[in-house]
Motif scaffolding. Structure first.
Motif, PDB file in Angstrom:
ATOM      1  N   HIS A  35       0.792  -1.402   0.006  1.00  0.00           N
ATOM      2  CA  HIS A  35      -0.113   0.100   0.086  1.00  0.00           C
ATOM      3  C   HIS A  35       0.805   1.276  -0.112  1.00  0.00           C
ATOM      4  O   HIS A  35       1.966   1.295   0.228  1.00  0.00           O
ATOM      5  N   ALA A  43      -3.512  -1.605   4.466  1.00  0.00           N
ATOM      6  CA  ALA A  43      -3.892  -2.390   3.094  1.00  0.00           C
ATOM      7  C   ALA A  43      -5.261  -2.624   2.777  1.00  0.00           C
ATOM      8  O   ALA A  43      -5.227  -2.587   1.596  1.00  0.00           O
ATOM      9  N   ASN A  46      -6.562   0.771   0.948  1.00  0.00           N
ATOM     10  CA  ASN A  46      -5.793   0.912  -0.380  1.00  0.00           C
ATOM     11  C   ASN A  46      -6.314  -0.148  -1.347  1.00  0.00           C
ATOM     12  O   ASN A  46      -6.770   0.106  -2.351  1.00  0.00           O
ATOM     13  N   TRP A  47      -6.458  -1.384  -0.974  1.00  0.00           N
ATOM     14  CA  TRP A  47      -6.754  -2.354  -1.954  1.00  0.00           C
ATOM     15  C   TRP A  47      -8.094  -2.931  -1.689  1.00  0.00           C
ATOM     16  O   TRP A  47      -8.197  -4.185  -2.459  1.00  0.00           O
ATOM     17  N   ASN A 105       1.693   0.528  -4.613  1.00  0.00           N
ATOM     18  CA  ASN A 105       1.230   1.978  -4.783  1.00  0.00           C
ATOM     19  C   ASN A 105       1.769   2.936  -4.322  1.00  0.00           C
ATOM     20  O   ASN A 105       2.228   2.809  -3.090  1.00  0.00           O
TER      21      ASN A 105
END
Length: 276
Positions: A35, A43, A46-47, A105
């Motif tokens: 992340h 995490a 972000n995902w 990212n």
């Protein structure tokens, strides 16, 4: 249980002495998602839109990097590329994964890049999205992200910076991320990681040009054309320096490609990682 209904909390495993919070979803070839470094990030935050799609094809592992989210904060941990990369490699070791695809990212892209350089045998393919990892003059937006002081108003301003389409950034999301940023220990650690002058942090995350040029892995470089946080020139440089790379630029897109263009992003990454 205090965190029973918190989707940001997954499994827990000790990595290099650090109790690491991570998500492990799906089966098949392993993919490690790393992340970014926004305040209150995890995490899952972000995902969360990527994991459901990608996990239909791969085993997706998404940890909270040391200093972020619900991973243990050790007072003597030295925040920097060496410690963070060691944590990621240690996680692969702990899960008995000899080699994985790595998707990074922003800040996580710098970690992914450094991991590929320092441990090339642990990486199959590489995806760098809105990635740091090369030197560039710090943007006002990144300076604002790393200099965040907790308030709902400041979080709302940051969310507006991250996205091209500001209608995606609701007051509810701002309140959610603000609350995440003020949990015990979150802000203290965050502010200590990226102190002023923050250009030093950009430079500290950068890998050397000759090392990047030597990367042998198939690499997918992704960037939002209107990204205010990490300049598009960063990904243009990465695509130029990495010989086995391809570059995909999304128009009408800010720093959060995986959120603003979630379906397209997941499809592109899935295709890249699963093609023979």
């Amino acid at each position: 249980m205090e965190h029973a209904n918190n989707l940001e909390i997954g499994k827990n495993i000790v990595v290099n002495g650090i109790a690491t919070n991570y998500h492990d979803v799906g089966t098949g070839a392993p993919v490690l998602l790393i992340h970014g470094s926004g305040p209150g990030v995890t995490a899952w935050a972000n995902w969360r839109l990527t994991i459901p799609e990608l996990s239909q094809h791969c085993r997706v592992i998404a940890p909270d990097v040391a200093g972020f989210g619900y991973t243990q904060r050790l007072p003597d941990f030295k925040y920097g590329l060496a410690g963070w990369v060691a944590q990621m490699v240690g996680l692969l070791d702990a899960l008995d994964i000899p080699c994985a695809d790595i998707v990074g990212n922003s800040f996580g892209g710098a970690l992914a890049l450094a991991l590929a350089i320092r441990h090339p045998q642990r990486v199959r393919r590489l995806v760098l999205m809105g990635s740091a990892g090369v030197a560039f003059p710090i943007t006002p937006a990144l300076d604002a992200v790393w200099g965040y002081q907790p308030s709902i108003e400041n979080m709302r301003k940051l969310l507006d910076i991250f996205a091209y389409d500001r209608t995606l950034m609701s007051d509810e999301l701002a309140e959610l991320r603000y609350k995440a940023s003020i949990q015990s220990g979150f802000q203290e650690t965050f502010s200590s990681m990226f102190p002023a002058p923050r250009q030093n942090s950009v430079d500290a995350l950068a890998s050397r040009e000759q090392d990047i040029r030597a990367i042998p892995h198939e690499t997918l470089v992704i960037h939002g054309r209107e990204d205010q946080v990490i300049p598009l020139s960063s990904s243009l440089t990465l695509a130029d320096w990495i010989s086995r790379s391809q570059l995909h630029v999304y128009g009408r897109c800010g720093h959060w490609t995986q959120i603003e263009h979630a379906a397209r992003f997941s499809k592109l990454v899935t295709q890249f990682l699963t093609e023979s």
